[in-house]
Write an enzyme that holds these catalytic residues in place. Structure first.
Site, PDB file in Angstrom:
ATOM      1  N   GLU A   1      45.421  37.147  28.586  1.00  0.00           N
ATOM      2  CA  GLU A   1      45.808  35.847  29.111  1.00  0.00           C
ATOM      3  C   GLU A   1      44.677  35.114  29.841  1.00  0.00           C
ATOM      4  O   GLU A   1      44.889  34.523  30.893  1.00  0.00           O
ATOM      5  CB  GLU A   1      47.005  35.997  30.067  1.00  0.00           C
ATOM      6  CG  GLU A   1      48.245  36.529  29.375  1.00  0.00           C
ATOM      7  CD  GLU A   1      49.456  36.638  30.292  1.00  0.00           C
ATOM      8  OE1 GLU A   1      50.559  36.339  29.818  1.00  0.00           O
ATOM      9  OE2 GLU A   1      49.309  37.023  31.459  1.00  0.00           O
TER      10      GLU A   1
ATOM     11  N   ASP B   1      45.143  41.873  40.359  1.00  0.00           N
ATOM     12  CA  ASP B   1      45.692  40.710  39.647  1.00  0.00           C
ATOM     13  C   ASP B   1      45.575  39.512  40.582  1.00  0.00           C
ATOM     14  O   ASP B   1      44.986  39.600  41.671  1.00  0.00           O
ATOM     15  CB  ASP B   1      47.149  40.971  39.215  1.00  0.00           C
ATOM     16  CG  ASP B   1      47.487  40.206  37.934  1.00  0.00           C
ATOM     17  OD1 ASP B   1      47.394  38.967  37.946  1.00  0.00           O
ATOM     18  OD2 ASP B   1      47.825  40.843  36.925  1.00  0.00           O
TER      19      ASP B   1
ATOM     20  N   HIS C   1      43.435  36.618  35.481  1.00  0.00           N
ATOM     21  CA  HIS C   1      44.181  37.404  36.479  1.00  0.00           C
ATOM     22  C   HIS C   1      43.288  37.799  37.656  1.00  0.00           C
ATOM     23  O   HIS C   1      43.408  38.901  38.190  1.00  0.00           O
ATOM     24  CB  HIS C   1      44.811  38.646  35.832  1.00  0.00           C
ATOM     25  CG  HIS C   1      45.927  38.313  34.886  1.00  0.00           C
ATOM     26  ND1 HIS C   1      47.223  38.125  35.289  1.00  0.00           N
ATOM     27  CD2 HIS C   1      45.930  38.105  33.539  1.00  0.00           C
ATOM     28  CE1 HIS C   1      47.989  37.829  34.237  1.00  0.00           C
ATOM     29  NE2 HIS C   1      47.226  37.796  33.164  1.00  0.00           N
TER      30      HIS C   1
END
Ligand code: TNX
Length: 447
Positions: free
Chosen positions: A234, A120, A170
């Protein structure tokens, strides 16, 4: 057929694999005055049955004045094949010995999958052969031998480890090792400096695909799981691909009007890397909006991709779309399965709490798990921004993870909150005995 006989205090115990039983986790436990007989479709099934026996021994024998096991016949099998928890060592690293302890407790509740969110913004936590730059400068990552140790330990408890590497968003940790793989945009340095700001790997750079082909190949050979999770959540497409000259050129070559269409090209290549290793991909399900109203998938997920529903409010839509498109679905709806959220107003986490919604134990228990469709199972997620160590992970997970385990194991029509609640005190005293730092759900017991 393997058989084991034992005799203690005149009671015969018998464990037996009976391959004629249907369903690989199906077991049958019979206790009567002449003995105890556990039969399972496989050794895995016997292991699951042993967990039930352990619960009976603790609740029925150790904790009652009578001190005896009652006669019982239990014929039991899971409603759903995948019952998972997810740990996030990317945000706060979790040492191998702590992952093992977490696995020990998962096994007691018949979980059979642990997903590790290995990469991440905050860190790259897995050694990739041939790419030491990804983990350089830190000792907070799993070496290949650490990974083998975790996999072996989990396999002894019939738990599969699913690796996740999150792309194309990420990826700040990836891009700090490989700045050349980001988009060429004016504020790339600013984006790269802030965790969670949404820096992305460039869709128009061939080196992204060749590096990821190596990474996927490496994960495929390290992890025996048939699955690799590639994230896909995302992605700040409008702040990256939409502003990047190379991505815009790629869009116009393909006649796209929206940068989000590049997700199809991006994952098209990533998924072929996964398929060429004989593996299947899992992705977080994203729709054309992050709230309702949402109408369709963010990209054209091929039907061989397993999707995870997670965003608050979008699960009914994800269920409808995955059923129509033929995608297997894993249930991790934020409303019930996000175990990083507080269990009561004012409860932990006290740091990094961005206004997380409260998810009570009863709310976790009330997760809707439709059987006989495309739902493969359930996953409780322990996102790690606010979970600094494994004791915090235990505190956030338990007892809510037990509620999810029951939702994954027991057919919806057989679940009962009152029954679950009545079994809690015994189960919690066992966790206490084991030294697990769970949260006492005082609110469900009343006066
Ligand atoms: C959203 S859930 C994320 C994670 C965060 C989490 C915090 C998901 C697929 N993405 O990166 O850790 O919210 O609750």
């Amino acid at each position: 057929m393997t058989e084991h006989f034992g005799e203690g205090n005149g009671v015969k115990t018998r464990l037996e694999v009976d391959p004629s039983m249907s369903g690989k986790e199906h077991y049958r436990l019979e206790v009567n005055p002449s003995g105890l007989h556990l039969t399972g479709a496989s050794e895995e099934a016997l292991f699951r049955g042993m967990q039930t026996l352990d619960q009976i021994l603790w609740g029925d024998v150790a904790a009652t004045a009578r001190g005896e096991i009652s006669p019982v016949v239990i014929d039991d099998a899971p409603a759903f094949p995948r019952r998972a928890l997810m740990l996030d060592p990317a945000r706060h690293f979790i040492p191998v010995k702590d992952v093992k302890r977490f696995i020990d407790i998962m096994a007691r509740y018949k979980f059979n999958v642990l997903q590790l969110h290995l990469t991440d913004d905050e860190g790259w936590r897995v050694e990739i052969a041939g790419h030491p730059e990804l983990t350089a400068g830190s000792d907070q990552y799993y070496s290949e031998s650490d990974i083998r140790e975790i996999i072996g330990y989990a396999a002894d408890r019939y738990i599969e480890i699913v690796p996740e590497t999150d792309i194309p968003g990420h990826t700040r940790a990836l891009l700090s090792a490989h700045p050349e793989l980001g988009c060429h945009i004016a504020d790339s340095a600013a984006l790269a400096a802030v965790p969670g700001a949404g820096v992305m790997a460039c869709a128009a750079n061939d080196s992204v695909y060749s590096l990821y082909d190596d990474i996927i190949g490496c994960l495929a050979s390290m992890f025996p799981s048939p699955y690799i999770h590639l994230g896909g959540d995302e992605a700040a497409i409008e702040r990256n691909w939409a502003l990047c000259g190379d991505c815009r050129r790629m869009m116009s070559e393909r006649g796209y009007t929206e940068a989000a269409s590049l997700m199809n090209d991006f994952f098209g290549r990533m998924l072929s890397s996964v398929r060429s290793r004989g593996k299947k991909a899992i992705l977080w399900c994203e729709l054309d909006n992050i709230y309702m109203p949402a109408e369709k998938y963010l990209m054209d997920y091929p039907s061989d991709v397993t999707l995870v529903t997670w965003r608050n409010g979008l699960t009914p839509k994800c269920m409808e779309l995955t059923a129509a498109n033929g995608n297997p679905l894993i249930m991790a709806p934020g409303e019930h399965a996000y175990l990083d959220y507080p269990q009561m107003k004012g409860d932990l986490p006290e740091h990094n709490n961005w206004g997380m919604p409260v998810t009570t134990l009863q709310r976790s228990y009330s997760i809707d798990m439709p059987a006989n469709g495309n739902v493969e199972g359930v996953m409780g997620t322990l996102w790690g921004e606010a979970i600094a160590d494994v004791d915090r992970a235990f505190y956030m997970a338990y007892p809510r993870a037990m509620a999810l385990a029951e939702a994954g194991w027991t057919l919806p029509e057989r679940r009962s909150w009152d029954s679950f609640r009545s079994r809690l005190p015994g189960a919690l005293s066992k966790l206490m005995q084991l030294g697990v730092s769970f949260r006492v759900p005082f609110e469900v017991f009343g006066d």
